[in-house]
Design a protein around this motif. Structure first.
Motif, PDB file in Angstrom:
ATOM      1  N   MET A   1       0.998 107.490  40.374  1.00  0.00           N
ATOM      2  CA  MET A   1       2.363 107.207  39.923  1.00  0.00           C
ATOM      3  C   MET A   1       3.084 108.501  39.573  1.00  0.00           C
ATOM      4  O   MET A   1       2.539 109.374  38.912  1.00  0.00           O
ATOM      5  CB  MET A   1       2.332 106.318  38.677  1.00  0.00           C
ATOM      6  CG  MET A   1       3.711 105.901  38.189  1.00  0.00           C
ATOM      7  SD  MET A   1       3.681 105.295  36.487  1.00  0.00           S
ATOM      8  CE  MET A   1       3.411 106.832  35.613  1.00  0.00           C
ATOM      9  N   THR A   2       4.321 108.674  40.048  1.00  0.00           N
ATOM     10  CA  THR A   2       5.141 109.805  39.674  1.00  0.00           C
ATOM     11  C   THR A   2       6.026 109.424  38.507  1.00  0.00           C
ATOM     12  O   THR A   2       6.178 108.247  38.167  1.00  0.00           O
ATOM     13  CB  THR A   2       6.023 110.256  40.854  1.00  0.00           C
ATOM     14  OG1 THR A   2       6.951 109.209  41.157  1.00  0.00           O
ATOM     15  CG2 THR A   2       5.180 110.551  42.083  1.00  0.00           C
ATOM     16  N   LYS A   3       6.644 110.420  37.898  1.00  0.00           N
ATOM     17  CA  LYS A   3       7.462 110.163  36.716  1.00  0.00           C
ATOM     18  C   LYS A   3       8.682 109.303  37.023  1.00  0.00           C
ATOM     19  O   LYS A   3       9.276 108.718  36.124  1.00  0.00           O
ATOM     20  CB  LYS A   3       7.903 111.494  36.099  1.00  0.00           C
ATOM     21  CG  LYS A   3       6.836 112.139  35.238  1.00  0.00           C
ATOM     22  CD  LYS A   3       6.551 111.302  34.008  1.00  0.00           C
ATOM     23  CE  LYS A   3       5.502 111.964  33.125  1.00  0.00           C
ATOM     24  NZ  LYS A   3       5.168 111.121  31.970  1.00  0.00           N
ATOM     25  N   THR A   4       9.098 109.259  38.296  1.00  0.00           N
ATOM     26  CA  THR A   4      10.273 108.458  38.624  1.00  0.00           C
ATOM     27  C   THR A   4       9.900 107.142  39.291  1.00  0.00           C
ATOM     28  O   THR A   4      10.761 106.446  39.808  1.00  0.00           O
ATOM     29  CB  THR A   4      11.227 109.253  39.533  1.00  0.00           C
ATOM     30  OG1 THR A   4      10.505 109.705  40.687  1.00  0.00           O
ATOM     31  CG2 THR A   4      11.802 110.445  38.802  1.00  0.00           C
ATOM     32  N   SER A   5       8.624 106.783  39.294  1.00  0.00           N
ATOM     33  CA  SER A   5       8.224 105.489  39.831  1.00  0.00           C
ATOM     34  C   SER A   5       8.716 104.384  38.892  1.00  0.00           C
ATOM     35  O   SER A   5       8.620 104.507  37.678  1.00  0.00           O
ATOM     36  CB  SER A   5       6.701 105.400  39.960  1.00  0.00           C
ATOM     37  OG  SER A   5       6.218 106.332  40.898  1.00  0.00           O
ATOM     38  N   THR A   6       9.222 103.318  39.468  1.00  0.00           N
ATOM     39  CA  THR A   6       9.717 102.215  38.653  1.00  0.00           C
ATOM     40  C   THR A   6       8.673 101.127  38.447  1.00  0.00           C
ATOM     41  O   THR A   6       8.886 100.206  37.662  1.00  0.00           O
ATOM     42  CB  THR A   6      10.976 101.607  39.290  1.00  0.00           C
ATOM     43  OG1 THR A   6      10.670 101.200  40.634  1.00  0.00           O
ATOM     44  CG2 THR A   6      12.106 102.625  39.315  1.00  0.00           C
ATOM     45  N   SER A   7       7.550 101.220  39.157  1.00  0.00           N
ATOM     46  CA  SER A   7       6.473 100.243  38.981  1.00  0.00           C
ATOM     47  C   SER A   7       5.152 100.900  39.326  1.00  0.00           C
ATOM     48  O   SER A   7       5.111 101.973  39.940  1.00  0.00           O
ATOM     49  CB  SER A   7       6.691  99.015  39.876  1.00  0.00           C
ATOM     50  OG  SER A   7       6.642  99.372  41.246  1.00  0.00           O
ATOM     51  N   GLN A   8       4.070 100.274  38.931  1.00  0.00           N
ATOM     52  CA  GLN A   8       2.749 100.754  39.309  1.00  0.00           C
ATOM     53  C   GLN A   8       1.798  99.568  39.454  1.00  0.00           C
ATOM     54  O   GLN A   8       2.019  98.504  38.883  1.00  0.00           O
ATOM     55  CB  GLN A   8       2.199 101.750  38.302  1.00  0.00           C
ATOM     56  CG  GLN A   8       1.944 101.199  36.916  1.00  0.00           C
ATOM     57  CD  GLN A   8       1.184 102.189  36.050  1.00  0.00           C
ATOM     58  OE1 GLN A   8       0.095 102.638  36.401  1.00  0.00           O
ATOM     59  NE2 GLN A   8       1.781 102.548  34.917  1.00  0.00           N
ATOM     60  N   LYS A   9       0.764  99.784  40.251  1.00  0.00           N
ATOM     61  CA  LYS A   9      -0.218  98.732  40.484  1.00  0.00           C
ATOM     62  C   LYS A   9      -1.330  98.848  39.445  1.00  0.00           C
ATOM     63  O   LYS A   9      -1.863  99.923  39.200  1.00  0.00           O
ATOM     64  CB  LYS A   9      -0.803  98.847  41.889  1.00  0.00           C
ATOM     65  CG  LYS A   9      -1.768  97.726  42.258  1.00  0.00           C
ATOM     66  CD  LYS A   9      -2.290  97.890  43.675  1.00  0.00           C
ATOM     67  CE  LYS A   9      -1.208  97.628  44.695  1.00  0.00           C
ATOM     68  NZ  LYS A   9      -1.757  97.618  46.086  1.00  0.00           N
ATOM     69  N   VAL A  10      -1.677  97.723  38.824  1.00  0.00           N
ATOM     70  CA  VAL A  10      -2.732  97.709  37.810  1.00  0.00           C
ATOM     71  C   VAL A  10      -3.819  96.725  38.215  1.00  0.00           C
ATOM     72  O   VAL A  10      -3.575  95.767  38.956  1.00  0.00           O
ATOM     73  CB  VAL A  10      -2.173  97.337  36.417  1.00  0.00           C
ATOM     74  CG1 VAL A  10      -1.161  98.363  35.947  1.00  0.00           C
ATOM     75  CG2 VAL A  10      -1.553  95.942  36.436  1.00  0.00           C
ATOM     76  N   GLU A  29       7.481  99.844  35.184  1.00  0.00           N
ATOM     77  CA  GLU A  29       7.213 101.044  34.398  1.00  0.00           C
ATOM     78  C   GLU A  29       8.177 101.095  33.214  1.00  0.00           C
ATOM     79  O   GLU A  29       9.334 100.669  33.297  1.00  0.00           O
ATOM     80  CB  GLU A  29       7.368 102.294  35.257  1.00  0.00           C
ATOM     81  CG  GLU A  29       6.962 103.575  34.559  1.00  0.00           C
ATOM     82  CD  GLU A  29       5.547 103.498  34.023  1.00  0.00           C
ATOM     83  OE1 GLU A  29       5.386 103.608  32.790  1.00  0.00           O
ATOM     84  OE2 GLU A  29       4.617 103.327  34.821  1.00  0.00           O
ATOM     85  N   GLU A  30       7.685 101.600  32.104  1.00  0.00           N
ATOM     86  CA  GLU A  30       8.478 101.767  30.890  1.00  0.00           C
ATOM     87  C   GLU A  30       8.032 103.053  30.211  1.00  0.00           C
ATOM     88  O   GLU A  30       6.835 103.290  30.046  1.00  0.00           O
ATOM     89  CB  GLU A  30       8.271 100.576  29.950  1.00  0.00           C
ATOM     90  CG  GLU A  30       8.980 100.682  28.623  1.00  0.00           C
ATOM     91  CD  GLU A  30       8.616  99.547  27.679  1.00  0.00           C
ATOM     92  OE1 GLU A  30       9.278  99.417  26.638  1.00  0.00           O
ATOM     93  OE2 GLU A  30       7.666  98.801  27.986  1.00  0.00           O
ATOM     94  N   MET A  31       8.984 103.902  29.839  1.00  0.00           N
ATOM     95  CA  MET A  31       8.635 105.158  29.177  1.00  0.00           C
ATOM     96  C   MET A  31       9.819 105.674  28.373  1.00  0.00           C
ATOM     97  O   MET A  31      10.961 105.234  28.581  1.00  0.00           O
ATOM     98  CB  MET A  31       8.200 106.206  30.200  1.00  0.00           C
ATOM     99  CG  MET A  31       9.275 106.624  31.184  1.00  0.00           C
ATOM    100  SD  MET A  31       8.708 107.918  32.324  1.00  0.00           S
ATOM    101  CE  MET A  31       7.274 107.138  33.038  1.00  0.00           C
ATOM    102  N   PRO A  32       9.567 106.607  27.457  1.00  0.00           N
ATOM    103  CA  PRO A  32      10.684 107.190  26.714  1.00  0.00           C
ATOM    104  C   PRO A  32      11.556 108.049  27.629  1.00  0.00           C
ATOM    105  O   PRO A  32      11.056 108.889  28.374  1.00  0.00           O
ATOM    106  CB  PRO A  32       9.993 108.056  25.651  1.00  0.00           C
ATOM    107  CG  PRO A  32       8.580 107.588  25.605  1.00  0.00           C
ATOM    108  CD  PRO A  32       8.269 107.096  26.979  1.00  0.00           C
TER     109      PRO A  32
END
Length: 269
Positions: A1-10, A29-32
């Motif tokens: 996952m890159t910092k600008t990815s809006t989703s990731q697979k879990v 994705e959720e981040m500060p």
């Protein structure tokens, strides 16, 4: 996952058809995301790291930090291990005005007014929208919501984000923006409208969320005369929409909806 990815697979364990199996799922994705002006952080919001230029401009407009996008002279997006800093440099006039009203906000996704330091800021008076000839038919309201749903590409993958869309009767849905925070999605949309040199006074904002007072505030400040939403408004949102000459349409479900304020912009025939 890159910092600008809006989703990731879990990875997960899924119970399906009365049995457990290993599986995967895309999650939002959720981040500060820090919003900084001339080297000083103004706000930190928990957000989906997509369309951050739109987010920064929309937030700056709806917070009254700038009056137009061109007052941001430069922007840089810097990724850190813990989050992202959107760094903006304002014109000298706007920088001086911001220093005079400096405050810090920490905003979780469920809050659109976090960090304000007075009741007056929470219910700040707005300049009423100008009376104009903008009108929408019932079919426009229904179509706007349908196109909003079709444009929610991240939500179709994750089922976890809100969306805001900008629709005109002449051109249909011109922009859709998504975020884990409904306020962030609206700020992103307002930024997209400003960056795209669209005509806010000719359109409506469509929302996937309930209408609380800050959603009305942001829409009025953007210059859009009609706000339509899937869910219901609060009483304060209705009062502010009435005072601000905003047409508020809510509880849009299929072909049914309720018009709460300034119904003159809705063609009832």
């Amino acid at each position: 996952m890159t910092k600008t990815s809006t989703s990731q697979k879990v990875q997960l364990i899924a119970r399906r058809n009365q049995r457990f199996d290993n599986g995967t799922r895309l999650v939002a994705e959720e981040m500060p995301v820090a919003l900084s002006y001339n080297g000083t952080t103004q706000a930190v919001m928990m957000a989906t790291p997509g369309d951050l230029e739109d987010f920064a401009i929309g937030f700056s407009l709806t917070e009254g930090i700038i009056a137009r996008a061109s007052e941001i002279e430069r922007m840089e997006i810097v990724a850190f291990d813990q989050g992202i800093d959107v760094q903006m440099w304002l014109t000298e006039t706007r920088e001086n005005a911001l220093v005079a009203r400096r405050r810090f906000m920490a905003g979780p996704v469920g809050c659109g007014l976090c960090g304000i330091d007075s009741i007056e800021q929470a219910v700040r008076p707005l300049r009423p929208l100008e009376t104009d000839g903008t009108k929408f038919s019932a079919d426009d309201i229904i179509m706007a919501m349908s196109l909003l749903a079709a444009g929610q590409h991240l939500n179709q993958k994750t089922h976890a984000v809100h969306a805001a869309g900008f629709y005109t009767a002449a051109n249909g849905m011109l922009a859709v923006r998504e975020d884990v925070g409904r306020h962030n999605a609206l700020d992103k949309l307002i930024g997209a409208v400003a960056r795209g040199h669209m005509q806010p006074q000719q359109g409506l904002v469509a929302l996937t969320s309930r209408v609380s007072v800050e959603m009305v505030q942001k829409t009025v400040m953007s210059g859009v005369p009609v706000l339509a939403a899937i869910s219901a408004p609060t009483s304060l949102a209705i009062r502010l929409a009435e005072e601000s000459n905003l047409t508020l349409v809510a509880v849009v479900r299929g072909e049914e909806f309720d018009v709460f304020t300034h119904a003159h912009r809705i063609i009832m025939s």
